[in-house]
Design an enzyme around this catalytic site. Structure first.
Site, PDB file in Angstrom:
ATOM      1  N   GLU A   1     -17.481 -43.738   2.461  1.00 15.59           N
ATOM      2  CA  GLU A   1     -16.844 -44.134   3.720  1.00 15.59           C
ATOM      3  C   GLU A   1     -15.454 -44.705   3.458  1.00 15.59           C
ATOM      4  O   GLU A   1     -14.500 -44.409   4.182  1.00 15.59           O
ATOM      5  CB  GLU A   1     -17.730 -45.167   4.409  1.00 15.59           C
ATOM      6  CG  GLU A   1     -17.237 -45.614   5.774  1.00 15.59           C
ATOM      7  CD  GLU A   1     -18.166 -46.628   6.421  1.00 15.59           C
ATOM      8  OE1 GLU A   1     -17.876 -47.037   7.564  1.00 15.59           O
ATOM      9  OE2 GLU A   1     -19.174 -47.041   5.780  1.00 15.59           O
TER      10      GLU A   1
ATOM     11  N   ASP B   1     -12.489 -52.594  12.685  1.00 13.29           N
ATOM     12  CA  ASP B   1     -13.296 -53.621  13.346  1.00 13.29           C
ATOM     13  C   ASP B   1     -12.992 -55.050  12.903  1.00 13.29           C
ATOM     14  O   ASP B   1     -12.800 -55.938  13.735  1.00 13.29           O
ATOM     15  CB  ASP B   1     -14.785 -53.357  13.106  1.00 13.29           C
ATOM     16  CG  ASP B   1     -15.227 -51.973  13.518  1.00 13.29           C
ATOM     17  OD1 ASP B   1     -14.373 -51.148  13.883  1.00 13.29           O
ATOM     18  OD2 ASP B   1     -16.434 -51.705  13.460  1.00 13.29           O
TER      19      ASP B   1
END
Length: 429
Positions: free
Chosen positions: A394, A164
Site C-alpha cells: 500500500e 487521512d
C-alpha cells in the site's frame, strides 16, 4: 522480482482483487470500492483489458448521489472485515455508500483512457456516457463546497483528502471534541496491519465524531459548511480538481457538449485559489485551515501538486524542485508524504511519512510537464524499485524501502503497469 515477473504479478493482483465490475484495494483491509482507487485501478486495467477498465468507472458511478456527489466508498456487497461499514454511515440508498467524497481523479483519467485506447469506438462511447455524470460531480463541488467562489473547496473530513492522518490536519482535528455519546466501535484496520503503521486511536475517535456530525446535519453540505468543526482547504483535493476541470473542458470540446465557458470560470477561480496557498519563504504550497484562515505550515507530498494542476509559475516550479531536492537529501526513496525535516515526520505511519506510488505518479507527471524530466524519472525509478524490492504494498518506508500497510494493493499494481509499460514521459498518462 524482475520486470516481466513484476508485470505478470501486477496483472494477477488486479485480477485477484476484481469483484466483478469493481476492484477492491486489497482483501480484508479494504473490501469495497474506493473513489480515487478506482480511478488509478482503471489506468492499470487499460494496459491489458480496456473493457474492464471502463467497467471500473461505470460501476463506481452506480454510487453517485442524486445531487451529483460521488462518495468515497461504494458498498456493493456486504463484508465484515472493514469498519465503518454502511450501517455506521446510515446512508439510505442502493447501493449503500459513505457520505463524503475523495480526490476527484476521474475526469483526468477518462481523458487519458480515451487518448490511449486501442478501441477508440468503445472509448468514445464510454467517455460520452460518463461525461454528464462527471460534470454533475464537478458542479456539486462548486455549488456545495465553494458556494462563495473562493476557488478553494472546503473539505469537511480528513478522509476526504485521501491523506487521512496527515500532520497537516493535526491542529484542525484536535479542535474536534470527541462526542461523549459516540457509539462504541471496534477498529478492524489494526487486525490487518500493525498499529504502528496506522492512524492513532485519538484520531479515529475524531474521525467517527465527524461522521456523527454529518449524520446529525442530514448530510446537508451548506449547513456543514457553517457547523462542521473540521474545515480545511486540501491541496490534494484542490489540485486534483483543477486538473480534472482542465480535462473536463477538453472532454467537453472533444465530445461537443458545449460546457467550456462554465468550466473555464471554475478554472479561473481555482487558479487564483491554489496560487494563494504559496509560501515564498518555504518554497512550498501549504494547506489552509479554513476555520482560522491560517496556512498549515507543514510540508506534505501534496505541496508539490500545483505542478500536476498546472497552476504554478515557472519560477515557483523551480522553487518546488529545489525544495524536493532538499527532501531527497534526507530519504532514500522519494516522495515522502511528510517533509522529512519536520518533527512530525514518521516514516512508517500511513500519511505521516511513507511513500505512496499514486502521489508519486501525480508529482512526476507535473515535473515532466514543467520541463524537469530528470526529477520525474528519479521518482518513477524509485517507485519501480520499491515494488521490485518489497512487492505491491500500500505504501513504503522512505528510508529502508520496506513495504507497509496492506499487501497485493491494486493501485500500486496499477501504477507499476502504467510506468513499466510507458518508455517515455509522454506515455505516463
Amino acid at each position: 522480482m524482475q520486470t516481466q515477473e513484476s508485470l505478470e504479478e501486477a496483472r494477477r493482483v488486479l485480477r485477484a482483487n476484481d469483484r466483478g465490475g469493481f476492484t477492491i484495494p486489497t482483501a480484508g483491509l479494504y473490501p469495497f470500492q474506493w473513489l480515487w482507487d478506482a480511478g488509478f485501478t482503471a489506468l492499470g486495467w487499460m494496459r491489458f483489458d480496456e473493457p474492464r477498465a471502463w467497467a471500473e468507472l461505470e460501476t463506481l458511478f452506480l454510487g453517485q448521489w442524486e445531487n451529483g456527489m460521488l462518495p468515497h466508498i461504494v458498498f456493493h456487497r456486504p463484508e465484515e472485515t472493514y469498519f465503518p461499514g454502511p450501517e455506521r454511515w446510515g446512508v439510505t440508498r442502493t447501493p449503500p455508500t459513505s457520505a463524503i467524497t475523495q480526490p476527484p481523479v476521474v475526469a483526468t483519467f477518462v481523458r487519458s483512457m480515451l487518448e490511449q485506447a486501442q478501441d477508440q469506438a468503445l472509448a468514445e462511447a464510454k467517455a460520452r456516457s460518463l461525461y454528464p455524470r462527471i460534470l454533475a460531480y464537478h458542479r456539486w463541488f462548486k455549488r456545495e463546497r465553494d458556494p462563495e467562489n473562493t476557488g478553494l473547496v472546503t473539505v469537511l473530513h480528513p478522509w476526504e483528502t485521501g491523506a487521512d492522518n496527515s500532520p497537516a490536519w493535526d491542529e484542525a482535528l484536535a479542535r474536534v471534541e470527541v462526542d461523549p455519546a459516540l457509539p462504541p466501535y471496534t477498529r478492524r484496520d489494526t487486525a490487518h496491519v500493525d498499529p504502528s503503521q496506522r492512524p492513532r486511536q485519538a484520531e479515529y475517535d475524531r474521525f467517527l465524531t465527524l461522521l456523527e456530525v454529518y449524520k446529525r446535519a442530514g448530510f446537508d453540505q451548506l449547513r456543514l459548511l457553517r457547523e462542521c468543526p473540521f474545515r480545511v482547504a486540501s491541496l490534494l483535493i484542490d489540485c486534483v480538481l483543477h486538473r480534472a476541470n482542465r480535462d473536463l473542458l477538453w472532454l467537453s470540446e472533444r465530445l461537443g457538449f458545449g460546457h467550456e465557458a462554465e468550466i473555464a470560470g471554475w478554472l479561473k477561480a481555482s487558479q487564483r485559489g491554489i496560487e494563494g496557498l504559496w509560501d515564498e519563504e518555504a518554497g512550498l504550497y501549504f494547506n489552509r485551515d479554513l476555520v482560522t484562515g491560517e496556512p498549515i505550515r507543514v510540508g506534505v507530498s501534496a505541496s508539490f501538486l500545483p505542478l500536476y494542476a498546472g497552476t504554478a509559475s515557472p519560477e515557483r516550479a523551480r522553487r518546488l524542485l529545489d525544495t524536493l531536492e532538499g527532501w531527497a537529501q534526507r530519504v532514500r526513496y522519494l516522495v515522502p508524504s511528510t517533509d522529512p525535516h519536520s518533527p512530525r515526520f514518521e516514516p512508517q505511519r500511513y500519511w505521516r511519512g511513507p511513500v505512496w506510488a499514486v502521489v508519486n505518479y501525480l508529482i512526476a507527471l507535473g515535473l515532466a510537464e514543467y520541463g524537469y524530466p530528470e526529477a520525474a524519472l528519479r521518482i518513477r525509478r524509485d517507485t519501480l524499485e520499491l515494488v521490485q524490492k518489497s512487492g505491491f504494498s500500500e505504501y513504503f518506508h522512505p528510508l529502508t524501502g520496506a513495504g507497509l500497510g496492506g499487501s497485493s494493493f491494486s493501485w500500486t499494481a496499477a501504477i507499476y503497469l502504467v510506468w513499466s509499460q510507458s518508455p517515455s514521459a509522454s506515455g505516463w498518462v
